[in-house]
Structures are given as structure tokens and as C-alpha cells.
Write a protein that holds these residues in place. Structure first.
Motif, short mmCIF file in Angstrom:
data_model
loop_
_atom_site.label_atom_id
_atom_site.label_comp_id
_atom_site.label_asym_id
_atom_site.label_seq_id
_atom_site.Cartn_x
_atom_site.Cartn_y
_atom_site.Cartn_z
N ALA A 1 1.03 -1.07 0.01
CA ALA A 1 -0.15 -0.08 0.08
C ALA A 1 0.89 1.20 -0.01
CB ALA A 1 -0.79 0.12 1.23
N LEU A 2 1.86 1.16 0.80
CA LEU A 2 2.87 2.39 0.80
C LEU A 2 3.66 2.66 -0.63
CD1 LEU A 2 4.86 4.54 2.37
CD2 LEU A 2 6.49 2.64 2.66
N VAL A 3 4.08 1.60 -1.36
CA VAL A 3 4.40 1.70 -2.65
C VAL A 3 3.52 2.29 -3.73
CG1 VAL A 3 5.54 0.39 -4.64
CG2 VAL A 3 6.16 -0.19 -2.20
N ALA A 4 2.35 1.83 -3.54
CA ALA A 4 1.20 2.20 -4.31
C ALA A 4 0.84 3.66 -4.09
CB ALA A 4 0.15 1.43 -4.07
N GLY A 5 0.91 4.02 -3.06
CA GLY A 5 0.72 5.50 -2.62
C GLY A 5 1.85 6.53 -3.07
N ILE A 6 3.05 5.91 -3.01
CA ILE A 6 4.08 6.74 -3.69
C ILE A 6 4.02 6.92 -4.99
CG2 ILE A 6 6.63 6.70 -3.78
CD1 ILE A 6 6.99 5.30 -1.12
N LEU A 7 3.85 5.73 -5.82
CA LEU A 7 3.85 5.90 -7.03
C LEU A 7 2.61 6.62 -7.70
CD1 LEU A 7 5.02 2.27 -8.28
CD2 LEU A 7 6.20 4.58 -8.60
N ALA A 8 1.38 6.43 -6.81
CA ALA A 8 0.17 7.25 -7.42
C ALA A 8 0.44 8.72 -7.47
CB ALA A 8 -0.90 6.68 -6.40
N ALA A 9 1.22 9.30 -6.37
CA ALA A 9 1.37 10.65 -6.19
C ALA A 9 2.41 10.89 -7.40
CB ALA A 9 1.89 10.84 -4.88
N PHE A 10 3.37 10.14 -7.60
CA PHE A 10 4.28 10.32 -8.44
C PHE A 10 3.77 10.55 -9.90
CE2 PHE A 10 7.32 9.24 -11.88
CZ PHE A 10 8.56 9.97 -11.47
N VAL A 11 3.09 9.78 -10.51
CA VAL A 11 2.43 9.62 -11.60
C VAL A 11 1.49 10.87 -11.71
CG1 VAL A 11 0.93 8.45 -13.28
CG2 VAL A 11 2.45 7.30 -11.96
N ALA A 12 0.68 11.29 -10.58
CA ALA A 12 -0.17 12.59 -10.78
C ALA A 12 0.55 13.76 -10.81
CB ALA A 12 -1.30 12.18 -9.62
N GLU A 13 1.58 13.93 -9.97
CA GLU A 13 2.16 15.13 -9.78
C GLU A 13 3.45 15.53 -9.92
OE1 GLU A 13 1.34 15.43 -5.50
OE2 GLU A 13 -0.65 15.03 -5.65
N HIS A 14 4.37 14.65 -10.44
CA HIS A 14 5.69 14.94 -10.65
C HIS A 14 6.21 15.80 -11.53
CE1 HIS A 14 5.87 12.29 -14.06
NE2 HIS A 14 6.99 12.52 -14.20
N ASP A 15 7.08 16.68 -11.48
CA ASP A 15 7.58 17.72 -12.23
C ASP A 15 8.95 16.89 -12.96
OD1 ASP A 15 8.86 19.62 -13.69
OD2 ASP A 15 9.47 20.72 -11.78
N PRO A 16 8.88 16.69 -14.36
CA PRO A 16 9.60 15.85 -15.27
C PRO A 16 10.97 16.35 -15.14
CG PRO A 16 7.53 15.98 -16.54
CD PRO A 16 7.44 16.86 -15.17
N ALA A 17 10.98 17.82 -14.77
CA ALA A 17 12.43 18.57 -14.93
C ALA A 17 13.12 18.03 -13.46
CB ALA A 17 12.12 19.97 -15.28
N ARG A 18 12.31 17.84 -12.61
CA ARG A 18 13.37 17.55 -11.33
C ARG A 18 13.00 16.16 -10.73
NH1 ARG A 18 14.36 22.22 -7.18
NH2 ARG A 18 16.41 21.23 -7.73
N GLU A 19 11.81 15.49 -11.15
CA GLU A 19 11.68 14.34 -10.80
C GLU A 19 11.49 13.27 -12.15
OE1 GLU A 19 8.71 15.24 -7.01
OE2 GLU A 19 8.09 16.01 -8.92
N GLN A 20 12.09 11.96 -11.46
CA GLN A 20 11.86 11.13 -12.57
C GLN A 20 12.09 9.71 -11.88
OE1 GLN A 20 11.08 9.57 -15.49
NE2 GLN A 20 11.98 11.55 -16.50
N GLY A 21 11.74 8.53 -12.60
CA GLY A 21 11.86 7.25 -12.48
C GLY A 21 12.66 6.76 -13.38
N TRP A 22 13.28 5.26 -13.17
CA TRP A 22 14.07 4.58 -14.06
C TRP A 22 13.78 3.24 -13.85
CZ3 TRP A 22 15.67 8.80 -11.44
CH2 TRP A 22 15.97 9.80 -12.39
N VAL A 23 13.85 2.27 -15.12
CA VAL A 23 13.44 0.87 -15.04
C VAL A 23 14.59 0.15 -15.45
CG1 VAL A 23 12.00 -0.84 -15.75
CG2 VAL A 23 11.14 1.00 -14.79
N ALA A 24 15.15 -0.76 -14.81
CA ALA A 24 16.33 -1.60 -15.43
C ALA A 24 15.42 -2.73 -16.19
CB ALA A 24 17.15 -2.50 -14.43
N GLU A 25 15.90 -3.02 -17.46
CA GLU A 25 15.08 -4.01 -18.22
C GLU A 25 16.08 -4.90 -19.30
OE1 GLU A 25 11.03 -2.67 -20.48
OE2 GLU A 25 12.72 -2.38 -21.67
N ARG A 26 15.49 -6.14 -19.51
CA ARG A 26 16.33 -6.91 -20.33
C ARG A 26 15.35 -7.55 -21.24
NH1 ARG A 26 20.69 -10.69 -17.75
NH2 ARG A 26 18.45 -11.55 -16.84
#
Length: 311
Positions: free
Chosen positions: A186-211
Motif C-alpha cells: 500500500a505504501l509503494v502504491a501511494g508513492i507511485l500514485a502521487a508520482f504519476v499524478a504530480e511529478h515535475d519531469p524537470a526535477r523528478e524522474q523514475g527509471w527501470v532496468a530492463e532486459r
């Protein structure tokens, strides 16, 4: 839930059952693959020659795991039928390279099309989410059995569609490895929900490692103040640990923080996450404060780590 295999005999039986099921599904038991005159091995040889240049018989046999004598007889038959030609290598006069002749490409084309058509028919029965799950499971089989071991992982920006998977995997991993309850998910879901809804792309970002389209880990950086950023939700899949992905994700995050003008990066973790703490220390973070707390169904010690970017 996937059953836990309690013995090697259980695992062997499960792999053999899957092998029998899969060979029936894609017609490997048919006398001619895809209703053609070619066997599975013959079709594999034609496929490799159709998609790769400069192959020698030795390289082809090694890649396909074929006995040298058997492959030699198969190739001799293809040469006699006018499907394959041999020519001197341009780099090694002692070697001869193999190539499909025009007749060979004509013979291979309907085989290739039949394969695409039959696999397409299998996939049409599935919904889009089920197709995605199937492909992900197949890639997992390839990775665990070593077929993708040489393929490097890449780090890309977070994008739509990643949210649910990251929530699911973090919830599952921390439950399996540390026994944390669903309040962590639930904590992870809340953090990501807020990030998706409100983040400023110039100063906030996420990254995924993928293969190969498979998510192996992630990390996020969010604004805490004009000068301070917060690192959040670092995780790496168990099977991908030891590849340096955790350090690479952290370095990607810190490079963005510097470019965005932050002077300090902070993070909060727990003392039981020993491997993550080593990564933070290796990246230059220093432990600032710690305090006991009760969270996720356990008594834990929370820790705040900081990194000064101005030095």
C-alpha cells in the motif's frame, strides 16, 4: 499461487510435463514441421542460414548443439538438392561459409510464413494482458536457462504501464524475502500514485532496468525541497542481483539529481535491507539518523541516509 517444488524430482516432473505440453502446442511431433517436408532440425538449419551471414558448418553446429557428423550429412543433402551453397571464406581460406541459394530461400519462405501463421493463431486466443504475461514467462524461462545470459540489461525512463508491475513485484518480493505484510505494498502504491499524478519531469524522474522487455528493477527521485531530492523505491529482482544493476540505477538517479540542480539527496530505508545499505554506502551516502518503528508487521529500525552533491 505458483506451487513450491519440494524436491528435484518434482522440478524434473514439472519441466518434462511442460516440454510435452509445449511440443504438442506448436506441432513439434508432426512428421514434417508446419506440414512441410522438413524436420524440426532441418527447419532450424534453414532458419539460421536465412537470417545469418558468414556461417560455417562448425559455428552452425556449435550454436544448434548438433553432432558434427549428422550436420555434415544434412548439409550435404541440402547441397545436393540445390538449397545450400558453400563458398570460401573471405577472411579464412581454410573455412567455407554456408548460404541459402535462391531455391533454398524459396523453400524456406512458406515454412517461415506457416510458423508465423500458426503462432499467430495461438496468440489470437489470448487477451492482450495474457499475451504479455505469456511473453514475459517465456523470457523468464530463457533467462533462467541461460539463453539470454549474454544480453545486457538497459536502464530506461519510467513510462506508462510500469506502475502496476512495480507495485506488484515490490509487494511480492518484500513479502517473500522479509515477511512484510500488505501495508508495504500500500505504501509503494501511494508513492507511485502521487508520482504519476504530480511529478515535475524537470526535477523528478523514475527509471527501470530492463532486459528483453523484462523489468529487472527500478528507482525514483522526487523533490523534497528546492535543494534536496529524495531517492525512493530502489529494488532489483532476485535473479538479476550481482549484475551491478543496483549501482547502475543509483548512479543514473544521482546523475539526474546533479543535472537538476539539487545539492543533497536523502533516502529512508531499514536496517534489515543489508544489500541496499551497502549500495548506498558505496555510492557515497552516509548514515545520518536511525530510530526503531513498527511497520509492515515487524519491529524495524528505520534509517536516514544523505549524500552531499556539492563536494
Amino acid at each position: 499461487m505458483t506451487p513450491v517444488l519440494t524436491s528435484s524430482d518434482d522440478a524434473i516432473a514439472a519441466v518434462r510435463a511442460f516440454g510435452r505440453f509445449y511440443t504438442r502446442q506448436i506441432g513439434l511431433l508432426d512428421e514434417g514441421l508446419h506440414r512441410s517436408r522438413f524436420s524440426l532440425t532441418e527447419a532450424r538449419v534453414l532458419y539460421e542460414l536465412a537470417h545469418r551471414d558468414g556461417l560455417t558448418a562448425a559455428a552452425l553446429g556449435q550454436d544448434l548443439g548438433l553432432d558434427a557428423g549428422y550436420l555434415s550429412r544434412l548439409l550435404a543433402r541440402f547441397v545436393a538438392q540445390g538449397l545450400v551453397a558453400r563458398a570460401p571464406s573471405g577472411t579464412d581460406g581454410r573455412s567455407r561459409v554456408l548460404a541459402l541459394t535462391p531455391a533454398g530461400r524459396v523453400a524456406f519462405a512458406p515454412l517461415d510464413e506457416a510458423s508465423r501463421r500458426e503462432v499467430g493463431a495461438l496468440l489470437e486466443r489470448l487477451s492482450a494482458p495474457d499475451r504479455t504475461a505469456l511473453v514475459r514467462a517465456m523470457r523468464t524461462v530463457q533467462r533462467l536457462l541461460g539463453a539470454r545470459a549474454a544480453e545486457p540489461a538497459a536502464i530506461r525512463p519510467f513510462r506508462p504501464g510500469d506502475t502496476g508491475w512495480i507495485i506488484h513485484r515490490q509487494g511480492r518480493l518484500y513479502a517473500e524475502e522479509y515477511g512484510w505484510d500488505d501495508s508495504f505494498e500500500a505504501l509503494v502504491a501511494g508513492i507511485l500514485a502521487a508520482f504519476v499524478a504530480e511529478h515535475d519531469p524537470a526535477r523528478e524522474q523514475g527509471w527501470v532496468a530492463e532486459r528483453g522487455g523484462e523489468v529487472l528493477g527500478s528507482i525514483f527521485l522526487v523533490r523534497q525541497s528546492d535543494e534536496v531530492a529524495k531517492l525512493r523505491l530502489l529494488y532489483v529482482e532476485g535473479a538479476a542481483r550481482g549484475l551491478g544493476l543496483g549501482s547502475a540505477l543509483i548512479e543514473t538517479c544521482l546523475a539526474f539529481a546533479r543535472a537538476a540542480g539539487y545539492r543533497r539527496v536523502t533516502l529512508w530505508t531499514n536496517d534489515v535491507l543489508v544489500a541496499a545499505r551497502r549500495l548506498y554506502e558505496g555510492a557515497g551516502f552516509r548514515l545520518g539518523a536511525s530510530a526503531p518503528h513498527r511497520s509492515f508487521g515487524h519491529d524495524l529500525v528505520g534509517e536516514t541516509w544523505d549524500l552531499d552533491l556539492t563536494g
